[in-house]
Scaffold this motif. Structure first.
Motif, PDB file in Angstrom:
ATOM      1  N   LYS A 193      26.126 -38.897 -12.954  1.00 13.86           N
ATOM      2  CA  LYS A 193      26.038 -39.580 -11.650  1.00 13.86           C
ATOM      3  C   LYS A 193      24.840 -39.071 -10.852  1.00 13.86           C
ATOM      4  O   LYS A 193      24.096 -39.837 -10.217  1.00 13.86           O
ATOM      5  CB  LYS A 193      27.321 -39.362 -10.843  1.00 13.86           C
ATOM      6  N   PHE A 194      24.658 -37.738 -10.909  1.00 19.16           N
ATOM      7  CA  PHE A 194      23.539 -37.122 -10.178  1.00 19.16           C
ATOM      8  C   PHE A 194      22.199 -37.646 -10.709  1.00 19.16           C
ATOM      9  O   PHE A 194      21.311 -38.025  -9.942  1.00 19.16           O
ATOM     10  CB  PHE A 194      23.622 -35.596 -10.342  1.00 19.16           C
ATOM     11  N   VAL A 195      22.095 -37.698 -12.058  1.00 17.75           N
ATOM     12  CA  VAL A 195      20.842 -38.156 -12.667  1.00 17.75           C
ATOM     13  C   VAL A 195      20.617 -39.636 -12.364  1.00 17.75           C
ATOM     14  O   VAL A 195      19.504 -40.047 -12.006  1.00 17.75           O
ATOM     15  CB  VAL A 195      20.858 -37.890 -14.196  1.00 17.75           C
ATOM     16  N   GLU A 196      21.684 -40.437 -12.516  1.00 16.61           N
ATOM     17  CA  GLU A 196      21.565 -41.879 -12.262  1.00 16.61           C
ATOM     18  C   GLU A 196      21.097 -42.158 -10.831  1.00 16.61           C
ATOM     19  O   GLU A 196      20.329 -43.088 -10.590  1.00 16.61           O
ATOM     20  CB  GLU A 196      22.911 -42.573 -12.514  1.00 16.61           C
ATOM     21  N   SER A 197      21.604 -41.326  -9.891  1.00 15.36           N
ATOM     22  CA  SER A 197      21.219 -41.561  -8.491  1.00 15.36           C
ATOM     23  C   SER A 197      19.720 -41.298  -8.272  1.00 15.36           C
ATOM     24  O   SER A 197      19.115 -41.852  -7.354  1.00 15.36           O
ATOM     25  CB  SER A 197      22.056 -40.679  -7.553  1.00 15.36           C
ATOM     26  N   ALA A 198      19.135 -40.456  -9.133  1.00 15.09           N
ATOM     27  CA  ALA A 198      17.694 -40.180  -8.999  1.00 15.09           C
ATOM     28  C   ALA A 198      16.862 -41.433  -9.284  1.00 15.09           C
ATOM     29  O   ALA A 198      15.786 -41.623  -8.731  1.00 15.09           O
ATOM     30  CB  ALA A 198      17.277 -39.072  -9.946  1.00 15.09           C
ATOM     31  N   ARG A 199      17.405 -42.273 -10.147  1.00 18.25           N
ATOM     32  CA  ARG A 199      16.704 -43.515 -10.494  1.00 18.25           C
ATOM     33  C   ARG A 199      16.487 -44.387  -9.248  1.00 18.25           C
ATOM     34  O   ARG A 199      15.496 -45.087  -9.120  1.00 18.25           O
ATOM     35  CB  ARG A 199      17.536 -44.279 -11.528  1.00 18.25           C
ATOM     36  N   PHE A 200      17.475 -44.361  -8.335  1.00 17.13           N
ATOM     37  CA  PHE A 200      17.384 -45.200  -7.132  1.00 17.13           C
ATOM     38  C   PHE A 200      17.066 -44.376  -5.884  1.00 17.13           C
ATOM     39  O   PHE A 200      17.354 -44.790  -4.766  1.00 17.13           O
ATOM     40  CB  PHE A 200      18.706 -45.960  -6.932  1.00 17.13           C
ATOM     41  N   SER A 201      16.503 -43.222  -6.102  1.00 16.52           N
ATOM     42  CA  SER A 201      16.178 -42.350  -4.962  1.00 16.52           C
ATOM     43  C   SER A 201      15.170 -43.016  -4.036  1.00 16.52           C
ATOM     44  O   SER A 201      14.235 -43.674  -4.478  1.00 16.52           O
ATOM     45  CB  SER A 201      15.606 -41.027  -5.480  1.00 16.52           C
ATOM     46  N   THR A 223      12.510 -37.387 -31.916  1.00 15.82           N
ATOM     47  CA  THR A 223      11.371 -38.184 -32.419  1.00 15.82           C
ATOM     48  C   THR A 223      11.397 -39.628 -31.925  1.00 15.82           C
ATOM     49  O   THR A 223      10.368 -40.309 -31.935  1.00 15.82           O
ATOM     50  CB  THR A 223      11.349 -38.182 -33.964  1.00 15.82           C
ATOM     51  N   THR A 224      12.575 -40.096 -31.508  1.00 22.33           N
ATOM     52  CA  THR A 224      12.654 -41.504 -31.096  1.00 22.33           C
ATOM     53  C   THR A 224      12.937 -41.681 -29.597  1.00 22.33           C
ATOM     54  O   THR A 224      13.101 -42.806 -29.142  1.00 22.33           O
ATOM     55  CB  THR A 224      13.761 -42.225 -31.885  1.00 22.33           C
ATOM     56  N   VAL A 225      13.012 -40.582 -28.842  1.00 20.99           N
ATOM     57  CA  VAL A 225      13.442 -40.718 -27.433  1.00 20.99           C
ATOM     58  C   VAL A 225      12.285 -40.778 -26.433  1.00 20.99           C
ATOM     59  O   VAL A 225      12.510 -40.978 -25.249  1.00 20.99           O
ATOM     60  CB  VAL A 225      14.387 -39.556 -27.019  1.00 20.99           C
ATOM     61  N   TRP A 226      11.057 -40.631 -26.910  1.00 16.97           N
ATOM     62  CA  TRP A 226       9.934 -40.551 -25.971  1.00 16.97           C
ATOM     63  C   TRP A 226       9.754 -41.812 -25.146  1.00 16.97           C
ATOM     64  O   TRP A 226       9.178 -41.795 -24.076  1.00 16.97           O
ATOM     65  CB  TRP A 226       8.651 -40.231 -26.740  1.00 16.97           C
ATOM     66  N   ASN A 227      10.296 -42.929 -25.652  1.00 16.28           N
ATOM     67  CA  ASN A 227      10.144 -44.195 -24.910  1.00 16.28           C
ATOM     68  C   ASN A 227      11.386 -44.529 -24.089  1.00 16.28           C
ATOM     69  O   ASN A 227      11.434 -45.544 -23.414  1.00 16.28           O
ATOM     70  CB  ASN A 227       9.835 -45.313 -25.904  1.00 16.28           C
ATOM     71  N   ASN A 228      12.423 -43.667 -24.161  1.00 12.68           N
ATOM     72  CA  ASN A 228      13.655 -43.919 -23.388  1.00 12.68           C
ATOM     73  C   ASN A 228      13.463 -43.499 -21.931  1.00 12.68           C
ATOM     74  O   ASN A 228      12.396 -43.014 -21.546  1.00 12.68           O
ATOM     75  CB  ASN A 228      14.811 -43.111 -23.974  1.00 12.68           C
ATOM     76  N   ASP A 229      14.527 -43.662 -21.137  1.00 14.60           N
ATOM     77  CA  ASP A 229      14.490 -43.159 -19.758  1.00 14.60           C
ATOM     78  C   ASP A 229      14.407 -41.647 -19.794  1.00 14.60           C
ATOM     79  O   ASP A 229      15.195 -40.994 -20.494  1.00 14.60           O
ATOM     80  CB  ASP A 229      15.774 -43.565 -19.015  1.00 14.60           C
ATOM     81  N   ILE A 230      13.451 -41.084 -19.066  1.00 13.92           N
ATOM     82  CA  ILE A 230      13.284 -39.626 -19.033  1.00 13.92           C
ATOM     83  C   ILE A 230      13.295 -39.170 -17.570  1.00 13.92           C
ATOM     84  O   ILE A 230      12.602 -39.750 -16.725  1.00 13.92           O
ATOM     85  CB  ILE A 230      11.959 -39.197 -19.696  1.00 13.92           C
ATOM     86  N   PHE A 231      14.100 -38.161 -17.270  1.00 13.24           N
ATOM     87  CA  PHE A 231      14.153 -37.549 -15.935  1.00 13.24           C
ATOM     88  C   PHE A 231      13.704 -36.101 -16.080  1.00 13.24           C
ATOM     89  O   PHE A 231      14.407 -35.307 -16.702  1.00 13.24           O
ATOM     90  CB  PHE A 231      15.565 -37.600 -15.357  1.00 13.24           C
ATOM     91  N   GLU A 232      12.521 -35.784 -15.552  1.00 15.71           N
ATOM     92  CA  GLU A 232      11.992 -34.427 -15.723  1.00 15.71           C
ATOM     93  C   GLU A 232      12.413 -33.532 -14.562  1.00 15.71           C
ATOM     94  O   GLU A 232      12.391 -33.964 -13.396  1.00 15.71           O
ATOM     95  CB  GLU A 232      10.461 -34.468 -15.801  1.00 15.71           C
ATOM     96  N   VAL A 233      12.768 -32.301 -14.895  1.00 14.66           N
ATOM     97  CA  VAL A 233      13.061 -31.315 -13.853  1.00 14.66           C
ATOM     98  C   VAL A 233      11.792 -30.504 -13.644  1.00 14.66           C
ATOM     99  O   VAL A 233      11.341 -29.815 -14.561  1.00 14.66           O
ATOM    100  CB  VAL A 233      14.229 -30.398 -14.253  1.00 14.66           C
ATOM    101  N   ARG A 234      11.190 -30.630 -12.462  1.00 13.78           N
ATOM    102  CA  ARG A 234       9.927 -29.959 -12.213  1.00 13.78           C
ATOM    103  C   ARG A 234      10.100 -28.837 -11.185  1.00 13.78           C
ATOM    104  O   ARG A 234      10.681 -29.057 -10.123  1.00 13.78           O
ATOM    105  CB  ARG A 234       8.879 -30.944 -11.680  1.00 13.78           C
ATOM    106  N   ALA A 235       9.554 -27.683 -11.550  1.00 13.36           N
ATOM    107  CA  ALA A 235       9.573 -26.539 -10.620  1.00 13.36           C
ATOM    108  C   ALA A 235       8.203 -26.444  -9.973  1.00 13.36           C
ATOM    109  O   ALA A 235       7.188 -26.699 -10.628  1.00 13.36           O
ATOM    110  CB  ALA A 235       9.886 -25.280 -11.394  1.00 13.36           C
ATOM    111  N   PHE A 236       8.194 -26.108  -8.677  1.00 14.71           N
ATOM    112  CA  PHE A 236       6.926 -26.057  -7.938  1.00 14.71           C
ATOM    113  C   PHE A 236       6.597 -24.644  -7.481  1.00 14.71           C
ATOM    114  O   PHE A 236       7.492 -23.814  -7.279  1.00 14.71           O
ATOM    115  CB  PHE A 236       7.001 -26.979  -6.710  1.00 14.71           C
TER     116      PHE A 236
END
Lengths: 284, 316
Positions: free
Chosen positions: B221-229, B151-164
């Motif tokens: 580490k993998f997720v953090e690196s996505a931030r600076f992709s 309920t309180t995380v919607w404004n935090n950093d979010i990394f979505e995994v999207r399938a195409f």
């Protein structure tokens, strides 16, 4: 001789013009009181505001009247002095034709400037009666001027230099604009009086109407071109316009461009009139 | 007879000129018929596709918008969005209805049944990092399974995994990594029951406690690196019909307008009084020649001010 020529040209127009000027200034006082009354009581359904509307209407009518009257007086003086029977006397004076013309241009310019001044002063008089929005004091009082001074004090020196440069350019534009109007009017009268052998006034009026139509037709493509150019410039140089002071050079040269165009028109019209007076003078 | 032959030759030549016009018109012609049930483009026929509401239209690169031809009221001023890499799947730009050919339908059906072509870990919508199927296993380690309050995380950093899907046009959110203080938690949407989603298929942040996997050091580490992709997935809408107009993206038209008008009004027009004034000032027939130099000076100032404007624009 210019001083004497100017004195007579000035007196000739001033003897009627001053009545209109005093009327405008005089009517600005009741108009100011009427505006204040309208502002205070406009929600009162019982009031019909007859005198208020009359006073305001009379003031704006007088403003219109002085604008038209100045043009008419200046034009009549120019025509009678150069192209009526009086022209024989004028051109036998021991004065150069360029001096005669310059005196007329100067007096015309002075009366246009004085008319503008009278209108501005009369509006300032109205401002004395009407309070500034959201304030208890009038639009034009020491408090308002003090606020302007305070704002000006906070401006950095570099910006003040820019403001001075722009102000100088605006003053030049303010001088050249009535000068163009005066010269345009004189050119039409000169052309009408030199081209037509008879019915010179009718020819001049015909030229005025024709030139009015021509200018109206020209203004649309010119405004369109300016709009297109400004749009294209903003598109191509949007990053530059956002840079510190860059756009200020652009505006400086854009103002200079307008000044140069006005000066070119003035010089051209002046030469046309001078040429007609020297070569094709067609007195009755 | 000669006249007839001439007329015939002229008509043949004229029809040759018409050929490319007809071809180009047909190329961009999109027509909706049968009350919106069929979309026609050349020889291709498209029918509406009932895609789940949570699918995200997320193609990469140019998306061409063609004005749609329709006589009814429903789709007035509508565009068809076409991705050049796969023209079997198109979408109405404003209405958002998806139209597909038979081949396109097969592709999307496979996608609907969970056959994903590739995955991306998306940060801030456009910043992406390739995500492999095997990465799910490093995210979803059973001993790290816990519960988080969403309920309180919607404004935090979010990394979505999207399938195409196979065309790369539509995406589906398989899950998302949420940052809570200094820890990262993965919520795998695909394994959650329907009660965790809203009416449009989007993950509901009002649900409260949700099962989630706390990420280990390598996964963080993998997720953090996505931030600076350095990879960015950017869509670019192109309006082919409006290329001729002076639009926001049309630098060439703006440059032509800018230079044509400045050369005309800044150099050619003032050159006329400049030249004339010099001629008059040196003419023997003119009385009081010097006065023409005022006009020379004024028109020269006109040209100089134009040069000044150009210098102020091109000065660095």
């Amino acid at each position: 001789m210019l001083k004497k020529c100017f004195k007579y040209d000035f007196k000739s127009v001033f003897k009627i013009w001053w009545i209109a000027a005093v009327t405008v200034l005089g009517l600005s006082v009741p108009a100011g009181i009427a505006y204040e009354s309208l502002r205070e009581h406009f929600k009162d359904p019982a009031r019909r505001f007859i005198w208020e509307n009359s006073a305001v209407g009379a003031f704006w009518f007088s403003v219109m009247a002085i604008l038209i009257l100045t043009s008419v007086l200046v034009a009549v003086r120019f025509y009678i002095n150069f192209f009526s029977d009086e022209g024989y006397l004028t051109f036998t004076l021991p004065v150069k034709r360029s001096t005669l013309l310059f005196s007329k241009i100067l007096s015309g310019f002075v009366f246009y400037a004085l008319t503008a001044l009278v209108v501005v002063v009369s509006l300032a008089v109205i401002g004395l009666f009407v309070p500034a929005v959201g304030e208890s004091y009038s639009c034009l009082t020491a408090e308002v001027l003090c606020e302007f001074i305070l704002i000006f004090k906070e401006v950095p020196l570099k910006d003040i230099l820019w403001i001075i440069a722009y102000a100088l350019e605006l003053v030049l534009m303010a001088i050249l604009s009535p000068l163009v109007s005066t010269l345009f009017l004189y050119t039409l009268i000169t052309l009408g009086a030199t081209i037509a052998k008879r019915h010179k006034v009718a020819a001049t009026i015909g030229l005025m109407v024709g030139s009015n139509y021509l200018l109206s037709a020209l203004i649309i493509p010119v405004v369109l071109a300016i709009g297109l150019w400004v749009n294209a410039t903003l598109h191509l140089f949007s990053d530059k316009m956002l840079g510190e002071y860059d756009w200020m050079y652009f505006v400086l040269f854009a103002f200079l461009f307008v000044i140069a165009v006005l000066a070119t028109v003035c010089a051209f019209l002046g030469n046309v009139i001078q040429g007609c007076l020297e070569r094709k003078l067609n007195l009755p | 007879m000669k006249k007839l032959i001439s007329v015939f030759v002229v008509l043949v030549l004229f029809s040759l000129f018409l050929l490319p016009v007809g071809a180009s018109a047909e190329e961009n012609q999109w027509t909706l018929i049968d009350d919106g049930k069929t979309l026609i483009h050349g020889f291709k026929e498209y029918e509406p596709y009932n895609n789940p509401p949570d699918w995200i239209y997320f193609p990469e690169g140019d998306i061409y918008l063609y004005e749609m031809d329709y006589s009814g009221d429903t789709y007035e001023h509508e565009y068809v969005s076409v991705v050049p890499s796969d023209t079997d799947i198109v979408k109405l730009h404003f209405n958002e209805t998806v139209y597909v050919t038979k081949e396109g339908k097969e592709k999307l059906d496979r996608f609907k049944n969970g056959e994903y072509s590739f995955y991306l870990l998306c940060y801030d919508h456009n910043i992406v990092k390739p995500f492999e199927y095997s990465d799910f296993s490093s995210f979803m380690i059973e001993e790290n399974l816990t519960e988080i309050d969403v309920t309180t995380v919607w404004n935090n950093d979010i990394f979505e995994v999207r399938a195409f899907d196979a065309s790369g046009i539509f995406a589906h959110n398989c899950g998302a990594v949420y940052r809570i203080e200094n820890d990262y938690y993965y919520v795998h949407y695909d394994t959650l029951p329907n009660s965790y989603f809203d009416a449009y298929g989007g993950f509901s942040y009002r649900q409260g406690i949700v099962p989630a996997y706390k990420l280990n050091e390598n996964a963080v580490k993998f997720v953090e690196s996505a931030r600076f992709s350095s990879l960015a997935r950017i869509e670019n809408y192109v309006y082919p019909e409006e290329k001729a107009f002076l639009g926001e993206d049309d630098n060439a038209a703006a440059a032509i307008t800018f230079w044509a008008l400045i050369i005309l009004f800044g150099f050619i027009v003032p050159a006329v009084p400049l030249v004339l004034s010099v001629i008059f000032a040196n003419s023997k027939r003119v009385i009081n020649k010097k006065r023409w130099y005022f006009l020379t000076a004024a028109s020269a100032l006109w040209i100089i001010s134009t040069v000044g404007i150009l210098a102020s624009l091109y000065h660095h």
